[in-house]
Motif scaffolding. Structure first.
Motif, PDB file in Angstrom:
ATOM      1  N   ASN A   1      51.918   6.844 106.816  1.00 54.01           N
ATOM      2  CA  ASN A   1      53.555   7.594 106.530  1.00 54.01           C
ATOM      3  C   ASN A   1      54.301   6.577 106.068  1.00 54.01           C
ATOM      4  N   MET A   2      54.915   7.187 104.860  1.00 50.66           N
ATOM      5  CA  MET A   2      55.760   6.702 104.737  1.00 50.66           C
ATOM      6  C   MET A   2      57.282   6.603 105.243  1.00 50.66           C
ATOM      7  N   GLN A   3      58.051   7.673 104.516  1.00 55.85           N
ATOM      8  CA  GLN A   3      59.367   7.923 104.851  1.00 55.85           C
ATOM      9  C   GLN A   3      59.829   9.611 105.610  1.00 55.85           C
ATOM     10  N   THR A   4      61.234   9.200 106.416  1.00 60.26           N
ATOM     11  CA  THR A   4      61.081  10.593 107.150  1.00 60.26           C
ATOM     12  C   THR A   4      62.428  11.154 106.754  1.00 60.26           C
ATOM     13  N   GLU A   5      62.518  12.069 106.455  1.00 59.27           N
ATOM     14  CA  GLU A   5      64.161  12.670 106.328  1.00 59.27           C
ATOM     15  C   GLU A   5      64.834  13.538 107.545  1.00 59.27           C
ATOM     16  N   ASN A   6      65.151  14.179 108.312  1.00 60.20           N
ATOM     17  CA  ASN A   6      65.174  15.065 109.035  1.00 60.20           C
ATOM     18  C   ASN A   6      67.239  15.227 108.862  1.00 60.20           C
ATOM     19  N   ASP A   7      66.655  17.036 108.474  1.00 58.83           N
ATOM     20  CA  ASP A   7      68.279  17.461 107.953  1.00 58.83           C
ATOM     21  C   ASP A   7      68.858  17.741 109.357  1.00 58.83           C
TER      22      ASP A   7
ATOM     23  N   LYS B   1      52.473   5.079 112.344  1.00 67.02           N
ATOM     24  CA  LYS B   1      52.274   4.840 110.784  1.00 67.02           C
ATOM     25  C   LYS B   1      50.947   5.184 110.641  1.00 67.02           C
ATOM     26  N   PHE B   2      49.882   5.876 111.546  1.00 65.00           N
ATOM     27  CA  PHE B   2      49.161   5.648 110.275  1.00 65.00           C
ATOM     28  C   PHE B   2      48.261   6.905 111.330  1.00 65.00           C
ATOM     29  N   ASP B   3      47.523   7.621 110.884  1.00 64.06           N
ATOM     30  CA  ASP B   3      46.674   9.213 111.051  1.00 64.06           C
ATOM     31  C   ASP B   3      45.489   9.576 109.941  1.00 64.06           C
ATOM     32  N   VAL B   4      44.410   9.863 110.685  1.00 68.87           N
ATOM     33  CA  VAL B   4      43.855  10.216 110.505  1.00 68.87           C
ATOM     34  C   VAL B   4      43.434  11.836 110.165  1.00 68.87           C
ATOM     35  N   SER B   5      42.623  13.128 108.822  1.00 63.83           N
ATOM     36  CA  SER B   5      42.496  13.757 109.290  1.00 63.83           C
ATOM     37  C   SER B   5      40.510  13.695 108.433  1.00 63.83           C
TER      38      SER B   5
END
Length: 492
Positions: free
Chosen positions: A354-360, A405-409
């Motif tokens: 998970n690199m980038q998060t942009e909250n509106d 930071k990391f998740d798996v599916s």
């Protein structure tokens, strides 16, 4: 005279194969001199075939030293003009000549064998006035346009035993199957090799490289490497959301673009099994909007009067956008339906960094007024009453969509590989299901519609309403989606 010429023609046919030195001597004796120029019907003579006449001495020497198993046949012998000049007779004969032989590499000429036309030759004999000598003064070809010179193309030798025997006859060169002769040889101009099985690449292995041709056999190399360029889109939603409230709108979108590398091997005649990994860019978004709600808070105004501050909220909304690096690891089983179509099944996992998060911003649309009882309602701006359409980035209880930071599916896909170009470039169309092993984001999952933590409260110090908590405080979600995937695959 006629019988003398016919006898000379018979003698020519007997010695024209030049099987040994004695036959060569007898062959040369049939001409006026060893330098008599004659048409060269030797296909592998690069200097003279279709280029000009060849002295008898060189012609016979070429046959003796560079040709074997020579067979000559003369037919359709026809008498031509008979002239008398300079105390001698010139007698012309037209005939058809076929010649076949093998060169020093064992190549059969003519390569097309039965399809090759005969040489239509015109012999000119000189007979002296006493009719005691009959010598050939000239041989010319009347149908040179029927023949084509070798142009350093491929001379392919097929095999009759082993697994490649069948493959050799299924190769196309420049879009056409090869026409093998009785020696299992075929000539083809240089160009593109095509084989019906796109999992096999055809190359040549040189036996001999001559001026007029390259003598080769086919070499078959299995294509194990796969490269996929793919794009996919979530159908419906990209996340499964957990929340106590009923949102008027809870939407998510997902897109992914990537490149996969893998190896694949044949299992039996119709199955292939492969392993793949790669890297991709995942872009997802979530948008939430609450249902309309109404609540009130008991307060005291600046004049010391008690009243109920009423919030008639039309909507509260917030969105977030994620950009992630996705690394898949999966196995693929191909089931061949036809030469151009295969049914595929993929099972594996996706790992997300998970690199980038942009909250509106958190947006609220509402009407605020004061209820003083006895039907007295104040809806002016004295205490920030009135209509609100505002965005908030600060909260009493702050929270943001800060994920693991990391998740798996886990994932499973099914679809089709469809041949586009020579079973080397394929279109891959498939659909699949993905489900996360754990939440990508976990919150306290608090409800909006509570008196303990209402969405907005009035701050007398600031003289305006402030936001208590963002939607990020109230929802949890994990990856769960149905994906539509389209891509191109190249086999190497």
């Amino acid at each position: 005279m006629h019988m003398m010429v016919l006898s000379a023609i018979d003698e020519y046919e007997m010695n024209a194969s030049v099987a040994d030195n004695n036959a060569r001597y007898n062959f040369i004796r049939l001409f006026e001199s060893e330098d008599t120029p004659i048409f060269c019907d030797l296909y592998n003579s690069s200097e003279y075939f279709m280029e000009g006449n060849m002295p008898v001495n060189e012609y016979s020497n070429w046959l003796l030293e560079q040709c074997s198993a020579v067979t000559i046949n003369l037919k359709n012998i026809r008498k031509g003009d008979i002239l008398y000049a300079d105390s001698s007779w010139l007698y012309q004969v037209t005939l058809s000549k076929s010649i076949s032989y093998a060169d020093e590499n064992g190549i059969l000429f003519p390569i097309e064998e039965e399809k090759a036309p005969d040489f239509v030759l015109q012999f000119t004999y000189r007979l002296d006035s006493t009719l005691t000598q009959c010598k050939i003064t000239e041989i010319i070809c009347l149908n040179e346009g029927d023949f084509k010179k070798l142009n350093h193309g491929y001379l392919v030798q097929r095999r009759y035993e082993g697994k490649n025997a069948k493959r050799d006859v299924e190769v196309k060169v420049n879009g056409e199957y090869l026409d093998y002769n009785s020696f299992g040889q075929a000539y083809a101009e240089r160009g593109r090799f095509d084989f019906w099985n796109g999992n096999i690449k055809v190359k040549t292995e040189t036996i001999a490289d001559e001026e007029l041709y390259e003598y080769v056999t086919f070499k078959y190399i299995k294509k194990h490497l796969r490269v996929k360029l793919r794009a996919e889109m979530a159908v419906g939603s990209a996340y499964s959301v957990v929340n106590d409230d009923s949102f008027a709108k809870s939407e998510s979108e997902g897109y992914c673009f990537g490149l996969d590398l893998g190896v694949s091997a044949t299992i039996g005649k119709i199955f292939r099994w492969g392993w793949y990994t790669g890297v991709g860019m995942s872009m997802t978004s979530l948008n939430f909007e609450t249902s309309p709600m109404n609540y009130s808070i008991a307060m005291t105004d600046q004049k010391g009067r008690g009243y109920n501050r009423v919030y008639d909220i039309a909507s509260m909304s917030q969105g977030v956008n994620f950009t992630d690096i996705m690394v898949p690891l999966y196995t693929q089983l191909d089931f061949k339906l036809s030469r151009g179509v295969a049914f595929i099944v993929e099972v594996g996992a996706k790992g997300y960094y998970n690199m980038q998060t942009e909250n509106d911003p958190y947006r609220v649309v509402a009407d605020v007024y004061g209820d003083y009882g006895n039907g007295m309602v104040i809806n002016d701006g004295e205490q920030a009453f009135g209509h609100i359409d505002a965005t908030y980035n600060e909260f009493i209880f702050p929270a943001s969509f800060k994920r693991q930071k990391f998740d798996v599916s886990l994932m499973a896909y099914a679809g089709f590989d469809i041949n586009l170009v020579k079973n080397t470039l394929l279109l891959e169309v498939k659909g699949g299901y993905e489900r996360g092993l754990k939440n990508s984001y976990k919150s306290d999952e608090r409800s909006y519609n509570t008196t303990r933590i209402p969405p907005l409260v009035y701050s007398s110090e600031l003289g305006r309403d402030v936001a208590m908590q963002p939607i990020a405080s109230c929802v949890s979600f994990k990856r769960e989606a149905i994906w539509a995937n389209v891509g191109l695959m190249v086999k190497f």
